[in-house]
Design a protein around this motif. Sequence first.
Motif, short mmCIF file in Angstrom:
data_model
loop_
_atom_site.label_atom_id
_atom_site.label_comp_id
_atom_site.label_asym_id
_atom_site.label_seq_id
_atom_site.Cartn_x
_atom_site.Cartn_y
_atom_site.Cartn_z
N ALA A 101 0.83 -1.21 0.00
CA ALA A 101 0.00 0.00 0.00
C ALA A 101 0.86 1.25 0.00
O ALA A 101 0.57 2.24 -0.68
CB ALA A 101 -0.93 -0.02 1.21
N GLY A 104 2.46 2.24 -3.33
CA GLY A 104 1.59 2.93 -4.28
C GLY A 104 1.24 2.11 -5.49
O GLY A 104 0.89 2.65 -6.54
N GLY A 126 -10.05 -3.52 -7.63
CA GLY A 126 -9.55 -2.24 -7.13
C GLY A 126 -10.15 -1.78 -5.82
O GLY A 126 -9.92 -0.64 -5.41
N TRP A 127 -10.91 -2.65 -5.13
CA TRP A 127 -11.42 -2.29 -3.81
C TRP A 127 -10.27 -2.29 -2.82
O TRP A 127 -9.19 -2.80 -3.10
CB TRP A 127 -12.52 -3.25 -3.38
CG TRP A 127 -13.67 -3.31 -4.33
CD1 TRP A 127 -14.00 -4.34 -5.15
CD2 TRP A 127 -14.64 -2.29 -4.58
NE1 TRP A 127 -15.11 -4.04 -5.92
CE2 TRP A 127 -15.52 -2.77 -5.58
CE3 TRP A 127 -14.84 -1.00 -4.07
CZ2 TRP A 127 -16.58 -2.02 -6.06
CZ3 TRP A 127 -15.91 -0.26 -4.56
CH2 TRP A 127 -16.77 -0.77 -5.54
N ASP A 128 -10.49 -1.76 -1.63
CA ASP A 128 -9.40 -1.58 -0.67
C ASP A 128 -8.69 -2.90 -0.35
O ASP A 128 -7.47 -2.97 -0.33
CB ASP A 128 -9.93 -0.93 0.61
CG ASP A 128 -10.48 0.46 0.35
OD1 ASP A 128 -9.72 1.30 -0.16
OD2 ASP A 128 -11.67 0.70 0.64
N ALA A 161 -5.21 -2.54 -2.22
CA ALA A 161 -5.13 -1.41 -3.15
C ALA A 161 -4.22 -0.33 -2.58
O ALA A 161 -4.07 -0.21 -1.36
CB ALA A 161 -6.52 -0.85 -3.41
N THR A 163 -4.45 2.57 -1.54
CA THR A 163 -5.29 3.65 -1.03
C THR A 163 -4.96 3.91 0.44
O THR A 163 -4.51 3.02 1.15
CB THR A 163 -6.79 3.29 -1.15
OG1 THR A 163 -7.07 2.16 -0.30
CG2 THR A 163 -7.14 2.92 -2.58
N ALA A 164 -5.22 5.13 0.88
CA ALA A 164 -4.98 5.47 2.28
C ALA A 164 -5.87 4.65 3.19
O ALA A 164 -5.44 4.21 4.27
CB ALA A 164 -5.24 6.97 2.49
N ARG A 165 -7.12 4.40 2.77
CA ARG A 165 -8.04 3.61 3.60
C ARG A 165 -7.50 2.20 3.81
O ARG A 165 -7.55 1.66 4.91
CB ARG A 165 -9.42 3.53 2.94
CG ARG A 165 -10.32 4.71 3.22
CD ARG A 165 -11.76 4.35 2.90
NE ARG A 165 -11.88 3.69 1.61
CZ ARG A 165 -12.60 4.15 0.60
NH1 ARG A 165 -13.22 5.30 0.71
NH2 ARG A 165 -12.69 3.48 -0.53
N ALA A 166 -6.99 1.58 2.72
CA ALA A 166 -6.47 0.22 2.83
C ALA A 166 -5.25 0.19 3.74
O ALA A 166 -5.14 -0.67 4.62
CB ALA A 166 -6.12 -0.30 1.44
N ALA A 240 -14.02 1.42 4.34
CA ALA A 240 -13.11 0.59 3.55
C ALA A 240 -13.89 -0.61 3.01
O ALA A 240 -14.68 -1.22 3.73
CB ALA A 240 -11.94 0.13 4.40
#
Length: 347
Positions: A101, A104, A126-128, A161, A163-166, A240
């Motif tokens: 993660a 990137g 592409g989900w978290d 993914a 992402t910041a959430r992941a 998420a």
Amino acid sequence: PLDAEVAEVLREQGRAFFMWCSGEAKENHGGLTGPITDLALNLVKSIGANAPELLPAVVMVALDPLAEAAMRGVVRTVPSRLDLNSDVIFTMRWRLALTGALLGVPTIVTDADVVVLGDPFLAVEGWDLEGMTDALRPKEALWASWVRAEEHLNTGFVAIAPTARAGNLVAEFLECCSAADDFGIPRDGMDQRVFNKFLLDKMSTDPPSVVGRHQQDWLLGSRLDLRNATRLERAPAGAAVVRAVDPGRWANGIHYFWRRTHLLNPSTQPLVVHVNGVEPKEYFLRDRELWWLGTSTWETDRLLTYTHRPQPTVRGEFAQLVAGLELALHSGRRLVLPETMNCSLCP
């Protein structure tokens, strides 16, 4: 953290595929006849045979010098900087997921007892967080509180993914499970069960900070009462998303080796098979022609072999078995049979 050179290669590839294991030979570890790295070598061979375009993105994290020696020269291998212990084994997949993660790039983290039959990223939406499921009937059972927590998401093969959430989700899990015991009470050794309970707790907050995804359904689970998952019209804002990939694409051992779920839709074949829930692992891999490390040690001109012809009844199956036994008795030979029963009537 990864070496800068390895990190740059993965960024250039636009994705990362992390695998990890030790090199020790564990007694009764899934019925293996050799060290655990045999499974890792078989995984790399399966990628080379079925998804060679993935090889440049593969990184093997060796937990000890034995694993490093076995894998170096076969695939890009980096040694773990941590001393091998139960805590490292518990947290390693999540450390690698967080690394991906932070890199990137879309990342997959896998156990060694997996084979690749196609590019697994083709099933990533592409989900978290996305993973296999051990639920026998995902449509009915996913995130239901009457199902064992560890069956919802199989953490042996997960995608994360960039992402910041992941990243925050995985980092929070690592932080809350950082201690091997709590006031002297040992932590649950099965990180898959602990992680699923962590997700269920996150689904129960107000508002939910995690939501489940399967096919077109949005799902919320709970640990408080016995009920099915709550189905939503849309994902809660900011939550998420944790997706369970269809077993027909990412198949766990029960779905592939026992239930043969992939045969229900012949036009869509699995991209990945996880050899969990079945033993001996090596036997099942050889039996399904998923073993790329050479021929069976039993293949020799000193053995009499025959091709088993499937019968419509158990009686017919046993008639062939008895015929083999009679031949062995009359010829003074030893009859060699599989350790695991595997026939179409009782797989």
